[in-house]
Design a protein around this motif. Structure first.
Motif, PDB file in Angstrom:
ATOM      1  N   LEU A   1       0.801  -1.221   0.000  1.00 23.88           N
ATOM      2  CA  LEU A   1       0.000   0.000   0.000  1.00 23.88           C
ATOM      3  C   LEU A   1       0.835   1.274   0.000  1.00 23.88           C
ATOM      4  CD1 LEU A   1      -2.659  -1.187   2.543  1.00 23.88           C
ATOM      5  CD2 LEU A   1      -3.045  -0.700   0.131  1.00 23.88           C
ATOM      6  N   TRP A   2       2.117   1.150   0.207  1.00 24.73           N
ATOM      7  CA  TRP A   2       2.939   2.344   0.412  1.00 24.73           C
ATOM      8  C   TRP A   2       3.959   2.534  -0.710  1.00 24.73           C
ATOM      9  CZ3 TRP A   2      -0.408   3.702   3.565  1.00 24.73           C
ATOM     10  CH2 TRP A   2      -0.862   2.878   4.597  1.00 24.73           C
ATOM     11  N   ARG A   3       4.223   3.778  -1.020  1.00 22.92           N
ATOM     12  CA  ARG A   3       5.171   4.163  -2.062  1.00 22.92           C
ATOM     13  C   ARG A   3       6.516   3.468  -1.856  1.00 22.92           C
ATOM     14  NH1 ARG A   3       5.457   9.282  -4.641  1.00 22.92           N
ATOM     15  NH2 ARG A   3       3.998  10.005  -3.077  1.00 22.92           N
ATOM     16  N   GLU A   4       6.977   3.423  -0.618  1.00 20.96           N
ATOM     17  CA  GLU A   4       8.293   2.846  -0.343  1.00 20.96           C
ATOM     18  C   GLU A   4       8.233   1.334  -0.147  1.00 20.96           C
ATOM     19  OE1 GLU A   4       6.271   3.904   3.453  1.00 20.96           O
ATOM     20  OE2 GLU A   4       6.646   5.026   1.620  1.00 20.96           O
TER      21      GLU A   4
ATOM     22  N   HIS B   1      -0.400   7.807  -4.293  1.00 25.12           N
ATOM     23  CA  HIS B   1      -0.107   6.795  -3.287  1.00 25.12           C
ATOM     24  C   HIS B   1      -0.917   6.993  -2.014  1.00 25.12           C
ATOM     25  CE1 HIS B   1       3.506   6.586  -5.831  1.00 25.12           C
ATOM     26  NE2 HIS B   1       3.461   5.306  -5.503  1.00 25.12           N
ATOM     27  N   CYS B   2      -1.157   5.888  -1.323  1.00 24.83           N
ATOM     28  CA  CYS B   2      -1.773   5.941   0.000  1.00 24.83           C
ATOM     29  C   CYS B   2      -0.770   6.535   0.980  1.00 24.83           C
ATOM     30  CB  CYS B   2      -2.149   4.538   0.476  1.00 24.83           C
ATOM     31  SG  CYS B   2      -3.445   3.765  -0.490  1.00 24.83           S
ATOM     32  N   GLU B   3      -1.287   7.229   1.970  1.00 27.77           N
ATOM     33  CA  GLU B   3      -0.465   7.741   3.060  1.00 27.77           C
ATOM     34  C   GLU B   3      -0.899   7.067   4.344  1.00 27.77           C
ATOM     35  OE1 GLU B   3      -0.573  12.033   2.988  1.00 27.77           O
ATOM     36  OE2 GLU B   3       0.422  12.081   1.025  1.00 27.77           O
ATOM     37  N   ARG B   4      -0.014   7.049   5.318  1.00 29.96           N
ATOM     38  CA  ARG B   4      -0.255   6.305   6.571  1.00 29.96           C
ATOM     39  C   ARG B   4      -1.530   6.748   7.293  1.00 29.96           C
ATOM     40  NH1 ARG B   4       3.162   1.945   6.300  1.00 29.96           N
ATOM     41  NH2 ARG B   4       5.156   2.656   5.508  1.00 29.96           N
ATOM     42  N   ASN B   5      -1.950   7.993   7.120  1.00 29.39           N
ATOM     43  CA  ASN B   5      -3.148   8.456   7.821  1.00 29.39           C
ATOM     44  C   ASN B   5      -4.432   8.276   7.006  1.00 29.39           C
ATOM     45  OD1 ASN B   5      -2.420  10.404   6.007  1.00 29.39           O
ATOM     46  ND2 ASN B   5      -2.941  12.136   7.321  1.00 29.39           N
ATOM     47  N   ASP B   6      -4.361   7.699   5.803  1.00 29.43           N
ATOM     48  CA  ASP B   6      -5.568   7.403   5.018  1.00 29.43           C
ATOM     49  C   ASP B   6      -6.284   6.209   5.641  1.00 29.43           C
ATOM     50  OD1 ASP B   6      -5.149   9.407   3.075  1.00 29.43           O
ATOM     51  OD2 ASP B   6      -3.842   8.087   1.910  1.00 29.43           O
ATOM     52  N   ALA B   7      -7.570   6.360   5.896  1.00 30.45           N
ATOM     53  CA  ALA B   7      -8.346   5.284   6.517  1.00 30.45           C
ATOM     54  C   ALA B   7      -8.733   4.192   5.522  1.00 30.45           C
ATOM     55  CB  ALA B   7      -9.601   5.857   7.168  1.00 30.45           C
TER      56      ALA B   7
ATOM     57  N   THR C   1       5.295   2.139 -14.005  1.00 29.83           N
ATOM     58  CA  THR C   1       5.364   3.594 -13.918  1.00 29.83           C
ATOM     59  C   THR C   1       6.627   3.979 -13.172  1.00 29.83           C
ATOM     60  OG1 THR C   1       4.129   5.568 -13.306  1.00 29.83           O
ATOM     61  CG2 THR C   1       4.040   3.750 -11.764  1.00 29.83           C
ATOM     62  N   MET C   2       7.072   5.190 -13.379  1.00 31.18           N
ATOM     63  CA  MET C   2       8.212   5.685 -12.606  1.00 31.18           C
ATOM     64  C   MET C   2       7.709   6.066 -11.222  1.00 31.18           C
ATOM     65  SD  MET C   2      10.833   5.227 -14.375  1.00 31.18           S
ATOM     66  CE  MET C   2      12.074   6.039 -13.388  1.00 31.18           C
ATOM     67  N   CYS C   3       8.325   5.500 -10.234  1.00 28.14           N
ATOM     68  CA  CYS C   3       7.927   5.732  -8.847  1.00 28.14           C
ATOM     69  C   CYS C   3       9.221   5.801  -8.051  1.00 28.14           C
ATOM     70  CB  CYS C   3       7.037   4.589  -8.387  1.00 28.14           C
ATOM     71  SG  CYS C   3       6.481   4.714  -6.693  1.00 28.14           S
ATOM     72  N   GLY C   4       9.652   7.006  -7.752  1.00 23.55           N
ATOM     73  CA  GLY C   4      10.964   7.161  -7.135  1.00 23.55           C
ATOM     74  C   GLY C   4      12.024   6.998  -8.209  1.00 23.55           C
TER      75      GLY C   4
END
Length: 177
Positions: A37-40, A77-83, A114-117
């Motif tokens: 779920l996370w970019r990294e 991207h999803c962020e940690r605070n997205d429910a 896709t380019m991601c980072g």
């Protein structure tokens, strides 16, 4: 972990068209790991976006993304605070355009490299459809431009939206009028 559970429930309840079934199964397999779920996180991961329609349902909002240089649906991207994935899509629309969206319904999945980072990765985009209550988007720091695409050009996309989704969206649009 709440986003994982939400994503799993959302995708399990969704009845995809035939050409989306394999991609849904891939997304379900991915979310067995929270890293998906996370970019990294994992090399392949989920993102969230929205096909944003104006109140008339005749125009689709696109964002000219600064990093990619491409016109695309607002999302990211999803962020940690997205429910939830829906919350991530709502936040991305608001950040990219300044617009708040009402009811959102899962529309489709889209997958590809896709380019991601610093390197290419695979995104499986969970794409919602929504109607906005106002029609004046703003350009964000992540965008070069924001604009409405007319119905003649986007009609094939609009035709993919199911009747039950249109009925829900129409009801909401009427409440906004």
């Amino acid at each position: 972990m709440a986003v994982n559970g939400d994503a799993r429930q959302l995708l399990q309840r969704w009845s995809p068209p035939f050409d989306q079934r394999e991609l849904r199964e891939e997304a379900l397999a991915l979310i067995s790991s929270e890293a998906a779920l996370w970019r990294e996180g994992a090399p392949a991961h989920l993102t969230a976006s929205a096909v944003v329609l104006d109140r008339s349902g005749r125009q689709v909002l696109l964002v000219h993304h600064a990093k990619s240089g491409k016109w695309q649906f607002p999302g990211g991207h999803c962020e940690r605070n997205d429910a939830s994935l829906e919350a991530a899509a709502r936040r991305e629309v608001r950040e990219a355009t300044g617009l708040a969206v009402g009811l959102m319904t899962l529309l489709a999945l889209d997958g590809g490299p896709t380019m991601c980072g610093p390197s290419a990765r695979r995104h499986i985009d969970v794409r919602f459809v929504a109607i906005v209550s106002q029609d004046a988007p703003r350009v964000s720091s992540e965008s070069l431009d924001v604009g409405w695409l007319g119905s003649r050009i986007c009609q094939p996309l609009i035709d993919q939206i199911s009747e039950s989704t249109w009925i829900s969206l129409f009801g909401e649009a009427m409440a906004l009028a």
